[in-house]
Design a protein around this motif. Structure first.
Motif, PDB file in Angstrom:
ATOM      1  N   UNK A 222      -5.728  80.341  79.573  1.00 19.20           N
ATOM      2  CA  UNK A 222      -7.266  80.218  79.712  1.00 19.20           C
ATOM      3  C   UNK A 222      -8.277  80.965  78.986  1.00 19.20           C
ATOM      4  N   UNK A 223      -7.721  81.807  78.047  1.00 20.82           N
ATOM      5  CA  UNK A 223      -8.534  82.736  77.230  1.00 20.82           C
ATOM      6  C   UNK A 223      -9.384  81.923  76.547  1.00 20.82           C
ATOM      7  N   UNK A 224     -10.644  82.461  76.718  1.00 19.87           N
ATOM      8  CA  UNK A 224     -11.971  81.512  75.967  1.00 19.87           C
ATOM      9  C   UNK A 224     -11.670  81.790  74.411  1.00 19.87           C
ATOM     10  N   UNK A 225     -11.345  83.184  73.889  1.00 19.69           N
ATOM     11  CA  UNK A 225     -11.059  83.545  72.783  1.00 19.69           C
ATOM     12  C   UNK A 225      -9.536  83.889  72.766  1.00 19.69           C
ATOM     13  N   UNK A 226      -8.939  83.138  71.794  1.00 18.47           N
ATOM     14  CA  UNK A 226      -7.434  83.371  71.580  1.00 18.47           C
ATOM     15  C   UNK A 226      -7.222  84.772  71.108  1.00 18.47           C
ATOM     16  N   UNK A 227      -6.698  85.745  71.761  1.00 19.02           N
ATOM     17  CA  UNK A 227      -6.364  87.225  71.348  1.00 19.02           C
ATOM     18  C   UNK A 227      -5.162  87.228  70.391  1.00 19.02           C
ATOM     19  N   UNK A 228      -5.028  88.451  69.755  1.00 18.39           N
ATOM     20  CA  UNK A 228      -3.879  89.123  69.246  1.00 18.39           C
ATOM     21  C   UNK A 228      -3.226  89.606  70.418  1.00 18.39           C
ATOM     22  N   UNK A 229      -1.932  89.172  70.909  1.00 17.11           N
ATOM     23  CA  UNK A 229      -1.318  89.494  72.213  1.00 17.11           C
ATOM     24  C   UNK A 229       0.017  90.220  71.883  1.00 17.11           C
ATOM     25  N   UNK A 230       0.007  91.545  72.429  1.00 16.44           N
ATOM     26  CA  UNK A 230       0.914  92.433  72.465  1.00 16.44           C
ATOM     27  C   UNK A 230       1.442  92.977  73.740  1.00 16.44           C
TER      28      UNK A 230
END
Length: 330
Positions: free
Chosen positions: A191-199
């Motif tokens: 449900x992120x409003x902005x899609x992050x770089x995810x580590x």
């Protein structure tokens, strides 16, 4: 006469080109911020790293500090690569205009993340990495709603990932890698409003990746070196724009031959999983610059084209029955 007029015009032009005193001078450091910095220095046991923090010099010119030139308020505190044995001072919360807070590569920095950082409502970057911070990732970080960059990597953080992090409305990058985190990836991450770089790599995360994450269009994902399970095909498709995906050294199990791939994918690492099926023809796209599917359960002929034959045989070996260049002939 003409010469006199010419000299007057040149003089006026030179005068107008000079900076005015009001624009060339910066406002001095705010005294409240200066007092707070002295408290922070004391809490850090007056390290030599902060030797420039003296009242004989305006604090806007101190090492590790940056001011807003118009207001004189501290907007950046970046302490890194120093010999500092302490905990993060709670006084950092008394720098109300701080936009960047960084404690990095301080191996003797211990303790937990202080709750006083919730007062830093202007914070856009929080980077606490390569330290010995311990304890859980506090859910109160979700109160920093202006955060764009959150990096808590290379620490000794334990416990589960707070689902509240997904409520950060402006988050563009999330680094939780290289810790000792356990539990599952929160379903709220879909449900992120902005899609992050995810580590999330190099932790002890378990369970299936929530299907809710498949509703987002990620660009960069690194889940490597955990104990995660399930199907990853939801991250891929002709309508997806994923570029880099590292899912290596987990327990993922799905049919790779059914996976659709877009032309944006440049880096895919699936080594050391339980992936089966065959390699899709879509992998011959010229955009794919790195591929590693070794140590899986794949079969069939390696597709011809693109970079598939340029990849080293170590990209393919230790599978059930893959064949064809660069492996032996089928």
């Amino acid at each position: 006469m003409k010469k006199s007029i010419f000299i007057i015009i040149i003089t006026i032009i030179i005068f107008l080109s000079l900076p005015t005193p009001s624009l060339s001078l910066s406002k001095p450091c705010n005294k409240n911020d200066e007092n707070t910095l002295f408290q922070i220095k004391k809490s850090l046991n007056n390290p030599y790293h902060l030797a420039s923090w003296q009242n004989t010099l305006d604090c806007c010119h101190w090492y590790c500090v940056k001011c807003n030139k118009t207001t004189g308020r501290i907007i950046e505190l970046t302490i890194f690569s120093g010999n500092i044995s302490a905990q993060i001072p709670p006084e950092v919360g008394n720098l109300p205009y701080l936009q960047t807070l960084l404690f990095r590569k301080l191996t003797n920095l211990t303790g937990q993340i202080p709750s006083t950082i919730t007062k830093l409502t202007h914070l856009t970057m929080l980077r606490l990495s390569w330290t010995n911070l311990s304890g859980p990732i506090p859910s109160f970080i979700s109160q920093l709603t202006n955060l764009n960059y959150l990096d808590l990597s290379f620490n000794n953080l334990t416990g589960s990932i707070p689902p509240e992090l997904a409520t950060l409305p402006n988050l563009g990058t999330l680094h939780l890698d290289r810790n000792k985190l356990t539990g599952t990836i929160p379903g709220s991450f879909g449900m992120f409003k902005t899609v992050p770089y995810l580590y999330l790599s190099h932790n002890q995360l378990t369970g299936d990746v929530p299907k809710s994450l498949g509703y987002l269009n990620f660009t960069w994902i690194d889940f490597s070196r955990n104990q995660l399970t399930g199907d990853l095909s939801m991250f891929f498709g002709t309508n997806k724009t994923i570029q880099v995906a590292d899912f290596s050294r987990n327990n993922f199990e799905f049919n790779l031959s059914e996976m659709e791939v877009s032309g944006t994918l440049s880096h895919l690492d699936l080594n050391h999983n339980k992936v089966y099926g065959s390699l899709p023809e879509a992998f011959t796209s010229e955009s794919l610059q790195y591929l590693n599917v070794s140590y899986n359960r794949l079969c069939g002929k390696i597709p011809q084209g693109g970079n598939m034959q340029r990849f080293d045989n170590t990209s393919y070996f230790h599978n059930r029955c893959l064949c064809g260049l660069p492996l032996p002939r089928c």
